[in-house]
Scaffold this motif. Structure first.
Motif, PDB file in Angstrom:
ATOM      1  N   LYS A 173     -54.104  52.926  44.351  1.00  0.00           N
ATOM      2  CA  LYS A 173     -54.994  54.057  44.052  1.00  0.00           C
ATOM      3  C   LYS A 173     -55.302  54.864  45.412  1.00  0.00           C
ATOM      4  O   LYS A 173     -55.191  55.942  45.437  1.00  0.00           O
ATOM      5  CB  LYS A 173     -56.249  53.651  43.471  1.00  0.00           C
ATOM      6  N   ASP A 174     -55.389  54.005  46.505  1.00  0.00           N
ATOM      7  CA  ASP A 174     -55.704  54.523  47.905  1.00  0.00           C
ATOM      8  C   ASP A 174     -54.404  55.365  48.470  1.00  0.00           C
ATOM      9  O   ASP A 174     -54.639  56.219  48.915  1.00  0.00           O
ATOM     10  CB  ASP A 174     -56.103  53.205  48.793  1.00  0.00           C
ATOM     11  N   ALA A 175     -53.447  54.795  48.138  1.00  0.00           N
ATOM     12  CA  ALA A 175     -51.840  55.419  48.441  1.00  0.00           C
ATOM     13  C   ALA A 175     -51.984  56.777  47.925  1.00  0.00           C
ATOM     14  O   ALA A 175     -51.587  57.890  48.540  1.00  0.00           O
ATOM     15  CB  ALA A 175     -50.754  54.712  47.995  1.00  0.00           C
ATOM     16  N   HIS A 176     -52.292  56.886  46.616  1.00  0.00           N
ATOM     17  CA  HIS A 176     -52.427  58.230  45.852  1.00  0.00           C
ATOM     18  C   HIS A 176     -53.396  59.029  46.278  1.00  0.00           C
ATOM     19  O   HIS A 176     -53.466  60.277  46.809  1.00  0.00           O
ATOM     20  CB  HIS A 176     -52.552  57.973  44.364  1.00  0.00           C
ATOM     21  N   GLN A 177     -54.619  58.335  46.750  1.00  0.00           N
ATOM     22  CA  GLN A 177     -55.580  59.136  47.590  1.00  0.00           C
ATOM     23  C   GLN A 177     -55.200  59.876  48.915  1.00  0.00           C
ATOM     24  O   GLN A 177     -55.586  61.171  49.137  1.00  0.00           O
ATOM     25  CB  GLN A 177     -57.059  58.476  47.499  1.00  0.00           C
ATOM     26  N   ILE A 178     -54.900  58.976  49.570  1.00  0.00           N
ATOM     27  CA  ILE A 178     -54.336  59.456  50.978  1.00  0.00           C
ATOM     28  C   ILE A 178     -53.568  60.385  51.050  1.00  0.00           C
ATOM     29  O   ILE A 178     -53.162  61.442  51.833  1.00  0.00           O
ATOM     30  CB  ILE A 178     -54.113  58.355  51.879  1.00  0.00           C
ATOM     31  N   ASP A 179     -52.347  60.261  50.064  1.00  0.00           N
ATOM     32  CA  ASP A 179     -51.292  61.114  50.023  1.00  0.00           C
ATOM     33  C   ASP A 179     -51.766  62.659  49.622  1.00  0.00           C
ATOM     34  O   ASP A 179     -51.370  63.484  50.101  1.00  0.00           O
ATOM     35  CB  ASP A 179     -50.310  60.689  48.830  1.00  0.00           C
ATOM     36  N   GLU A 180     -52.773  62.574  48.607  1.00  0.00           N
ATOM     37  CA  GLU A 180     -53.381  63.984  48.167  1.00  0.00           C
ATOM     38  C   GLU A 180     -54.013  64.492  49.442  1.00  0.00           C
ATOM     39  O   GLU A 180     -53.930  65.807  49.685  1.00  0.00           O
ATOM     40  CB  GLU A 180     -54.369  63.873  47.065  1.00  0.00           C
ATOM     41  N   MET A 181     -54.860  63.786  50.130  1.00  0.00           N
ATOM     42  CA  MET A 181     -55.607  64.281  51.265  1.00  0.00           C
ATOM     43  C   MET A 181     -54.555  64.744  52.506  1.00  0.00           C
ATOM     44  O   MET A 181     -54.976  65.851  52.840  1.00  0.00           O
ATOM     45  CB  MET A 181     -56.577  63.310  51.741  1.00  0.00           C
ATOM     46  N   VAL A 182     -53.638  64.073  52.646  1.00  0.00           N
ATOM     47  CA  VAL A 182     -52.592  64.677  53.706  1.00  0.00           C
ATOM     48  C   VAL A 182     -51.871  65.839  53.532  1.00  0.00           C
ATOM     49  O   VAL A 182     -51.813  66.661  54.173  1.00  0.00           O
ATOM     50  CB  VAL A 182     -51.880  63.347  54.093  1.00  0.00           C
TER      51      VAL A 182
END
Length: 88
Positions: A54-63
């Protein structure tokens, strides 16, 4: 992580690293087996990007929303909060 480690002793640093390792192994929301399955399934499907957790998806979206901020300390702190990470 934006912290000045110059005042920490070698023993303090060893303890911090050991705690991070323990948390990674024991508290990770995605197990190594689950991560391997996600990665291998992505490779088999010929995906060019494979995000694990989930964190990988979150940071991808934020970046993608703010690529210029991606290396700023406040960006990391907002991501850590959103991901539910404890910063120690």
């Amino acid at each position: 992580m934006g912290r000045d480690a110059s005042s920490l002793s070698d023993d303090d640093l060893r303890k911090m690293v050991a705690e991070r390792e323990r948390r990674f192994l024991e508290d990770a929301p995605t197990s190594a087996a689950e991560a391997a399955t996600i990665i291998l399934d992505g490779v088999k499907a010929e995906k060019w990007r494979i995000l694990v957790g989930k964190d990988a998806h979150q940071i991808d979206e934020m970046v993608r929303q703010s690529p210029e901020r991606a290396y700023d300390l406040d960006f990391f702190e907002s991501f850590a909060t959103k991901a539910g990470w404890r910063i120690t």
